[in-house]
Write an enzyme that holds these catalytic residues in place. Sequence first.
Site, PDB file in Angstrom:
ATOM      1  N   LYS A  22      -6.889  17.550  -2.877  1.00 35.93           N
ATOM      2  CA  LYS A  22      -6.534  18.816  -2.545  1.00 35.93           C
ATOM      3  C   LYS A  22      -7.227  19.837  -3.399  1.00 35.93           C
ATOM      4  O   LYS A  22      -7.770  21.083  -2.987  1.00 35.93           O
ATOM      5  CB  LYS A  22      -4.902  18.922  -3.226  1.00 35.93           C
ATOM      6  CG  LYS A  22      -4.453  20.499  -2.917  1.00 35.93           C
ATOM      7  CD  LYS A  22      -3.041  20.266  -3.210  1.00 35.93           C
ATOM      8  CE  LYS A  22      -2.135  19.407  -2.372  1.00 35.93           C
ATOM      9  NZ  LYS A  22      -0.736  19.558  -2.854  1.00 35.93           N
ATOM     10  N   ARG A  93       0.803  21.638  -8.718  1.00 35.57           N
ATOM     11  CA  ARG A  93       0.698  20.701  -7.797  1.00 35.57           C
ATOM     12  C   ARG A  93      -0.143  19.667  -8.249  1.00 35.57           C
ATOM     13  O   ARG A  93      -1.262  19.766  -8.525  1.00 35.57           O
ATOM     14  CB  ARG A  93       0.366  21.410  -6.273  1.00 35.57           C
ATOM     15  CG  ARG A  93       1.152  22.427  -5.984  1.00 35.57           C
ATOM     16  CD  ARG A  93       0.461  22.776  -4.585  1.00 35.57           C
ATOM     17  NE  ARG A  93       0.954  24.104  -4.127  1.00 35.57           N
ATOM     18  CZ  ARG A  93       2.018  24.233  -3.098  1.00 35.57           C
ATOM     19  NH1 ARG A  93       2.655  23.106  -2.452  1.00 35.57           N
ATOM     20  NH2 ARG A  93       2.262  25.621  -2.766  1.00 35.57           N
ATOM     21  N   GLY A 102       4.041  13.737  -0.876  1.00 30.03           N
ATOM     22  CA  GLY A 102       5.419  14.010  -1.279  1.00 30.03           C
ATOM     23  C   GLY A 102       5.433  12.972  -2.390  1.00 30.03           C
ATOM     24  O   GLY A 102       6.681  12.720  -2.694  1.00 30.03           O
ATOM     25  N   MET A 104       4.359  12.709  -5.337  1.00 30.23           N
ATOM     26  CA  MET A 104       4.186  13.095  -6.723  1.00 30.23           C
ATOM     27  C   MET A 104       4.929  14.533  -6.595  1.00 30.23           C
ATOM     28  O   MET A 104       5.266  15.069  -5.615  1.00 30.23           O
ATOM     29  CB  MET A 104       2.759  12.902  -7.153  1.00 30.23           C
ATOM     30  CG  MET A 104       2.028  11.790  -7.227  1.00 30.23           C
ATOM     31  SD  MET A 104       0.479  11.670  -7.996  1.00 30.23           S
ATOM     32  CE  MET A 104      -0.118  12.368  -6.849  1.00 30.23           C
ATOM     33  N   ARG A 334      -6.581  19.587   5.384  1.00 33.21           N
ATOM     34  CA  ARG A 334      -7.077  18.261   5.166  1.00 33.21           C
ATOM     35  C   ARG A 334      -7.080  17.511   6.567  1.00 33.21           C
ATOM     36  O   ARG A 334      -6.538  17.943   7.538  1.00 33.21           O
ATOM     37  CB  ARG A 334      -5.955  17.349   4.459  1.00 33.21           C
ATOM     38  CG  ARG A 334      -4.653  17.316   4.997  1.00 33.21           C
ATOM     39  CD  ARG A 334      -3.652  16.720   3.938  1.00 33.21           C
ATOM     40  NE  ARG A 334      -2.370  17.138   4.422  1.00 33.21           N
ATOM     41  CZ  ARG A 334      -1.193  17.086   3.586  1.00 33.21           C
ATOM     42  NH1 ARG A 334      -1.329  16.653   2.335  1.00 33.21           N
ATOM     43  NH2 ARG A 334       0.026  17.277   3.976  1.00 33.21           N
ATOM     44  N   HIS A 452       8.972  15.010   6.573  1.00 33.01           N
ATOM     45  CA  HIS A 452       8.471  13.758   5.908  1.00 33.01           C
ATOM     46  C   HIS A 452       8.506  12.487   6.846  1.00 33.01           C
ATOM     47  O   HIS A 452       7.733  11.630   6.861  1.00 33.01           O
ATOM     48  CB  HIS A 452       9.436  13.667   4.778  1.00 33.01           C
ATOM     49  CG  HIS A 452       9.208  12.387   3.760  1.00 33.01           C
ATOM     50  ND1 HIS A 452       9.994  11.156   4.006  1.00 33.01           N
ATOM     51  CD2 HIS A 452       8.160  12.068   2.941  1.00 33.01           C
ATOM     52  CE1 HIS A 452       9.400  10.205   3.190  1.00 33.01           C
ATOM     53  NE2 HIS A 452       8.429  11.025   2.392  1.00 33.01           N
ATOM     54  N   SER A 761     -18.414 -24.464  14.393  1.00 26.27           N
ATOM     55  CA  SER A 761     -17.531 -23.458  14.489  1.00 26.27           C
ATOM     56  C   SER A 761     -16.471 -23.756  13.306  1.00 26.27           C
ATOM     57  O   SER A 761     -16.163 -24.620  12.756  1.00 26.27           O
ATOM     58  CB  SER A 761     -16.308 -23.564  15.517  1.00 26.27           C
ATOM     59  OG  SER A 761     -15.604 -22.735  15.513  1.00 26.27           O
ATOM     60  N   CYS A 828     -13.597 -19.720  13.817  1.00 27.30           N
ATOM     61  CA  CYS A 828     -12.659 -19.731  14.820  1.00 27.30           C
ATOM     62  C   CYS A 828     -11.096 -19.752  13.996  1.00 27.30           C
ATOM     63  O   CYS A 828     -10.026 -19.810  14.314  1.00 27.30           O
ATOM     64  CB  CYS A 828     -12.518 -20.765  15.846  1.00 27.30           C
ATOM     65  SG  CYS A 828     -12.612 -22.552  15.213  1.00 27.30           S
ATOM     66  N   TYR A 848     -20.561 -15.848  16.469  1.00 25.02           N
ATOM     67  CA  TYR A 848     -19.470 -15.156  16.814  1.00 25.02           C
ATOM     68  C   TYR A 848     -18.356 -15.314  15.979  1.00 25.02           C
ATOM     69  O   TYR A 848     -18.034 -16.178  15.344  1.00 25.02           O
ATOM     70  CB  TYR A 848     -19.128 -15.503  18.362  1.00 25.02           C
ATOM     71  CG  TYR A 848     -18.878 -17.145  18.529  1.00 25.02           C
ATOM     72  CD1 TYR A 848     -17.650 -17.622  18.392  1.00 25.02           C
ATOM     73  CD2 TYR A 848     -19.723 -18.017  18.888  1.00 25.02           C
ATOM     74  CE1 TYR A 848     -17.213 -18.986  18.469  1.00 25.02           C
ATOM     75  CE2 TYR A 848     -19.300 -19.352  19.002  1.00 25.02           C
ATOM     76  CZ  TYR A 848     -18.202 -19.748  18.604  1.00 25.02           C
ATOM     77  OH  TYR A 848     -17.973 -21.098  18.807  1.00 25.02           O
TER      78      TYR A 848
HETATM   79  C1  PEP Z   1      -9.178 -24.150  11.226  1.00 28.39           C
HETATM   80  O1  PEP Z   1      -8.713 -24.894  10.668  1.00 28.39           O
HETATM   81  O2  PEP Z   1      -9.500 -22.981  10.700  1.00 28.39           O
HETATM   82  C2  PEP Z   1      -8.836 -24.072  12.826  1.00 28.39           C
HETATM   83  C3  PEP Z   1      -9.218 -23.009  13.465  1.00 28.39           C
HETATM   84  O3  PEP Z   1      -8.086 -25.119  13.259  1.00 28.39           O
HETATM   85  P1  PEP Z   1      -6.394 -25.378  13.046  1.00 28.39           P
HETATM   86  O4  PEP Z   1      -5.856 -24.166  12.605  1.00 28.39           O
HETATM   87  O5  PEP Z   1      -5.972 -25.777  14.140  1.00 28.39           O
HETATM   88  O6  PEP Z   1      -6.566 -26.284  12.222  1.00 28.39           O
END
Ligand code: PEP
Length: 871
Positions: A22, A93, A102, A104, A334, A452, A761, A828, A848
């Site tokens: 502010k 303020r 809101g 403080m 703001r 609010h 992975s 993954c 990925y």
């Molecule tokens: C993991 O272990 O991160 C995975 C993707 O396999 P799961 O969760 O099936 O064990």
Amino acid sequence: MSKLIYSFEEGRSSDKGLLGGKGANLAEMTNIGLPVPAGFTITTQACIQYLEDTNFFNHHLKSDVLKAITDLEKKTQKSFDSEEGELLLVSVRSGAKFSMPGMMDTILNLGLNDQRVKKLAALTNLHFAYDCYRRLLQMFADVVYGLSKERFDVLLEKAEQELQKKVQDFSKEEHQALIEQYKKMYQSCHQHFPQEPKEQLFAAIKAVFASWNNPRAKVYRNLNDIPHDLGTAVNVQMMVFGNSDEHSGTGVVFTRNPATGEHQLFGEFLLNAQGEDVVAGIRTPEPIQSLAHTLPDAFRDFQEYAKILESHYKDMQDIEFTIERGKLFILQTRNGKRTAKASLKVALDMVDEGVINKKEAILRISPKLIDQLIHPIFDEEALQKAPLLATGLPASPGAASGEIVFTAEQAKRQHELGKKVILVRQETSPEDIEGMVVSQAIVTSHGGMTSHAAVVARGMGTCCVAGCGDLAISEEQKTVQCGKRLLHEGDVISVDGSTGNLYLGQIPTVVVENDHNLQRLLSWADDFAHLQVRANAETIQDLETAIKFSAKGIGLARTEHMFFGQERILEMRRLILAEKEEDSQAALRKLLTFQEEDFYQMFKTVGDRPLVVRLLDPPMHEFLPQDKAEIEQLAQKLNKSPHLIEQRVAQLLETNPMLGHRGCRLGITQPDIYKMQVEAILTSVIRLAKEGLQVKPEIMIPLIAEKSELDYLKDILTSYIQEIFEKQEMAPFPYEIGTMIELPRACLIADQLAAEADFFSFGTNDLTQMTYGFSRDDIGKFINHYKDKEIMPYDPFQTLDQYGVGELMRLAVSKARQVKPNLAIGVCGEVGGDPASIPFLQKIGVDYVSCSPYRVPAARLAVAQAELNSH
Ligand code: PEP
Ligand code: MG
């Protein structure tokens, strides 16, 4: 000692850390020539020092405050504590680095006392002057001494009842009598109201400093990841009075519509009122457009300043203004809080208007917001049949059902019992924050789009209907009258925050169609992205969702999820319980036909996108029944004795199943299962090839810790695949066999594994479990203690632990790439879809991330942001 106080002319917008958001804004606006009431800012550093040692005020700060107030008197040509000239009254303020609306404290009208109120009355008008003084007494008591506002409201109501008139019609003597009663209230609580304006100012500054640590501010900071050691600045500013007369007023206006993003002024004002009247939602304000008729000059000025502010800050603004006897003052601006939908539209429009570029637009949208765009809405058919209860303002979009509660405390209690609740209140206040957080939706009977409830709900992404005047709420009776219906606490209602409608009963929800604006932003994001985003999915519905969200492929299809249908689990059980080779072969053949069809449909659905199929992972006992009745039933179906099944269950039972006979260990002891799966994969791919779709299957083996485990399984599987090609009289086509990296040892020997594997992975779920030694299924029992005690600020299963687990991953990537520079490496586990973890994953060089389909859009944005931020 560093400078503790800055006049607005001295500050800069870049000084947010020191002057608070502010204060920095007031300085910036002053410096670009907007009509800002004069004032000064006491720094956050001063607050931190005061909170460490309260003597700091008298020893260091007081003299600077006195000098600053003398300067302000000179600048405004008004006087703060003498009877001469025009009266200077000030507001005090809070204003932290990050907006905490809101949370403080604030005190207005400071500088009035028994004498000066008479002068103000003579200069302006009687009601206005005494109203200011009365409000000051009430606010001061609340903020400085913690005496609740309600105690004073009761006195006001009593006086109005006794005199049979409203406070604005009180005579001078009646006002004075009421003020005497307010003072008595102080005395009865062993406090007093200082008559000396400077004493008032000192007390107010200290109280605002202290409000940094009030419980609701702490909750808000926890919720919004705001550090607790920043402190708040304090802004002392000349008061201008929106409640001076009928040519005065106050309002809050967004430069664009905060719900939809439409490019038009959106907001409200109240004639003859102070700012708190608008924010508190006590009187119902007028839409800003009607100011064009009421005070046309001020409206014209406002339009012009709104344009200047938007182009200066390059973002939609949320502006507070006051008009004092026809003259417009800008009090605050703001970047406006807005819905996810509006955030997107504003960012895209601003690119089209040439205000910002595509990169800025991508960086401006938080991946968290995307969740709000893809969350469910009510099922249209069910909605048509649902009884409409009432309609209010569509304050924050979304759809939710739950049981009515009338207080924040009750919301918390019911939530703890596992109930879904809708908080229904006349209006919310910052004290309600904890109850609001746990509610599915918030409904208020009073207040507007800037009340609010509306502002906080939008910020949290919680569905909200505000200002629903059709509701008559009785907190005492715990009922709400909606037209002819009387509802009680615990009754279930459904709230549509996008239309403002309330319905009786529960309504099922469905997923919103992929929004056009979202697609546009994400297509820009994809152009800047380096990391690919894939999805984890195995059901056809999930695969379709993943494709709808433009996942680049499927990074993990968990095959165990395919064995749980009734027919399938029976065959799986037949296999596990088989006593003779021919029985197990028969069960395997049956499972093979199921799996073939599964994979055929899956590959067909994803088309030419990659799809990584992981071979069976969980321990076998997960497929067997545990309770007696189910064992009996199974025994009948398979024509076996229950005793034999019990024996087998006992044999398979493991002390630590997560560390036991699962993953590739299962593949090694029972290779027939993996062979059956591989045959199903290959057969389905051959079938598709015959239909004209070329697929390169990617087969993934879980839980590898030793190179020889991988060698062993790979040998078996590749020779079996060769047999399949021969059996099916098919020319061999390319396929890949890769491994999950989900054990610390696998990371450490990643170079050895890379020599054998076609791809990696990271299974960060298991990798986190095995690195920390935290059971992934039991972490819920202690992680909150870890968070509360600040041992760990986050759950490492949700956000990657970069120092431990992340370091193992970094090592694995670097070792693997030394052996195979082009080895494809994905992630993954759950953290693959976590926007906070993605920059790290990008940095260590994975190709990925793969996450559940609904997390794909946010991950696409996060990967683009990671790329843009890395330059
Ligand atoms: C993991 O272990 O991160 C995975 C993707 O396999 P799961 O969760 O099936 O064990
Ligand atoms: Mg795993």
